[in-house]
Motif scaffolding. Sequence first.
Motif, PDB file in Angstrom:
ATOM      1  N   PRO A  13     -84.433  69.901 -82.818  1.00  0.00           N
ATOM      2  CA  PRO A  13     -85.621  71.094 -82.638  1.00  0.00           C
ATOM      3  C   PRO A  13     -85.399  72.034 -81.418  1.00  0.00           C
ATOM      4  N   TYR A  14     -85.766  73.201 -81.675  1.00  0.00           N
ATOM      5  CA  TYR A  14     -85.653  74.114 -80.506  1.00  0.00           C
ATOM      6  C   TYR A  14     -86.724  73.676 -79.357  1.00  0.00           C
ATOM      7  N   LEU A  15     -86.258  73.590 -78.297  1.00  0.00           N
ATOM      8  CA  LEU A  15     -87.095  73.252 -77.225  1.00  0.00           C
ATOM      9  C   LEU A  15     -87.124  74.474 -76.174  1.00  0.00           C
ATOM     10  N   THR A 185     -88.140  69.064 -87.411  1.00  0.00           N
ATOM     11  CA  THR A 185     -86.718  69.263 -87.892  1.00  0.00           C
ATOM     12  C   THR A 185     -86.903  70.797 -88.881  1.00  0.00           C
ATOM     13  N   LYS A 186     -87.870  71.539 -88.453  1.00  0.00           N
ATOM     14  CA  LYS A 186     -88.152  72.670 -89.340  1.00  0.00           C
ATOM     15  C   LYS A 186     -87.619  73.984 -88.134  1.00  0.00           C
ATOM     16  N   LEU A 187     -87.091  74.926 -88.856  1.00  0.00           N
ATOM     17  CA  LEU A 187     -86.904  76.033 -87.886  1.00  0.00           C
ATOM     18  C   LEU A 187     -87.684  76.656 -86.780  1.00  0.00           C
ATOM     19  N   ALA A 235    -100.190  72.476 -80.198  1.00  0.00           N
ATOM     20  CA  ALA A 235    -100.418  74.074 -80.171  1.00  0.00           C
ATOM     21  C   ALA A 235     -99.766  74.653 -78.776  1.00  0.00           C
ATOM     22  N   LEU A 236     -99.780  74.052 -77.866  1.00  0.00           N
ATOM     23  CA  LEU A 236     -98.965  74.581 -76.888  1.00  0.00           C
ATOM     24  C   LEU A 236     -97.501  74.826 -77.281  1.00  0.00           C
ATOM     25  N   MET A 237     -96.821  73.711 -77.828  1.00  0.00           N
ATOM     26  CA  MET A 237     -95.366  73.872 -78.236  1.00  0.00           C
ATOM     27  C   MET A 237     -95.144  74.852 -79.314  1.00  0.00           C
ATOM     28  N   GLY A 238     -96.298  75.059 -80.308  1.00  0.00           N
ATOM     29  CA  GLY A 238     -95.976  75.990 -81.389  1.00  0.00           C
ATOM     30  C   GLY A 238     -96.151  77.419 -80.730  1.00  0.00           C
ATOM     31  N   HIS A 344     -80.674  76.081 -83.462  1.00  0.00           N
ATOM     32  CA  HIS A 344     -80.691  77.004 -82.312  1.00  0.00           C
ATOM     33  C   HIS A 344     -79.460  76.686 -81.575  1.00  0.00           C
ATOM     34  N   SER A 345     -79.247  75.317 -81.069  1.00  0.00           N
ATOM     35  CA  SER A 345     -78.357  75.276 -79.964  1.00  0.00           C
ATOM     36  C   SER A 345     -76.933  75.021 -80.567  1.00  0.00           C
ATOM     37  N   LEU A 346     -76.676  74.912 -82.006  1.00  0.00           N
ATOM     38  CA  LEU A 346     -75.490  74.743 -82.442  1.00  0.00           C
ATOM     39  C   LEU A 346     -74.496  75.811 -82.283  1.00  0.00           C
TER      40      LEU A 346
END
Length: 366
Positions: A13-15, A185-187, A235-238, A344-346
């Motif tokens: 996941p993107y964090l 696991t989503k974009l 919601a905050l993460m989103g 993203h981090s790959l």
Amino acid sequence: MKRFDQPIYVTRPYLPALEDFQKGCAEIWANQWLSNNGPMARRFHDALSAYMGVPATNLALFANGTLSLELAFAALGISSGEVITTPFTFVATAHAIVRAGATPVFADIDPNTLCLSPEAAERAITPRTRAIVPVHVYGNPCDVAGFQRLADQYSVKIVYDAAHAFGIPSLATAGDVSMFSFHPTKLFHSAEGGLLVFRDPSLQERLFELRNFAIHSETECTAVGTNAKMNEFQALMGLLCLERMPALLARRREIHDAYAAAFDGHPSVRLLPHSLNRAYVPVLFPDFATRERVYNGLRDQCNVFARRYFYPLLTDFPPYAASRTSCPVAEDLSRRVLTLPTYHSLSLPTVHSIARSIVQMIKDCQ
Ligand code: T4K
């Protein structure tokens, strides 16, 4: 062949920056409001409306994609009859149909997009058909015009499983309803989460009601609803991930292009070309044995965990085995496809190394 010290998964996941999440948490603490359509969820709702260019009256947020899809059927009044879908998808697509009370009917996929074929779906239509659920697999767009023609001709609803298709403007408002998954696991994700976008704004009230037990006050409950609410942390993460959407999309494109360049001139590895948001990197091998060799070789020799999305087909699983129909295209492609790591981090050197290993494994067995 390089073996990575740390496992490389199909995705990560993107964090967002931890300080930004903590700042948002401070606001949630101050509000003392954690769920039940709180201020963060309402802000996320409005931000999605602006990002997607969809009126705020035509969308609704949920706890996850599976519950969203289930409630889409409930809101459309589909609780019996047949719903045509693809066997080449994640189990959640069919689970949601069954949990809504309908019977899934499986039809074959298009060999170019790997999405449900409108022609195959049309052949499966009966007087009991209530809806068609095409899936934009990997972010490959379905034949939206083809399905609209079926909707008009047969008076059936079109509910897109757009779990993989967030960030593709042309698919934001396809069909009667589209469901987007915000699983990690989503974009794009909100830790867990789901979104419905619908053509008819009158569905919103019904969906808001259904996701909150269908209670209206301390003394009123009008239907059998469920608990499918998005909480404030989701919601905050989103919200934080949404700010980074352009960068998330750009990075996926870079990774996709790097794989494409590495496989250029190697006809035994065919990168499927249609994913508009590059959410996944699906490649096709000439046969099952080669796909399995590469899948196992990546895991055992390189510490790389590619995934066989979607193998087996849904109709190979016990709950759907009795509904098996002849789907030769799906049967063939499911045995030859492999989705490669992308996130993203790959790093690009990692992508190059994975691609080189795949090419080498194929050469070794020729
Ligand atoms: N329709 C379609 C077409 C779907 O693909 C999905 C979900 C749905 C509907 C339902 O939407 P949701 O209800 O999930 O919102 C994963 C996901 O769990 C699932 O959401 C997704 N599709 C499906 C295609 O893939 P698994 O069993 O492959 O997940 P898992 O846990 O093996 O994760 C894959 C890799 O991701 C792991 O090896 C490591 C990495 N990972 C995963 C998580 C959860 C992380 O690094 N961090 C994480 O937090 O199903």
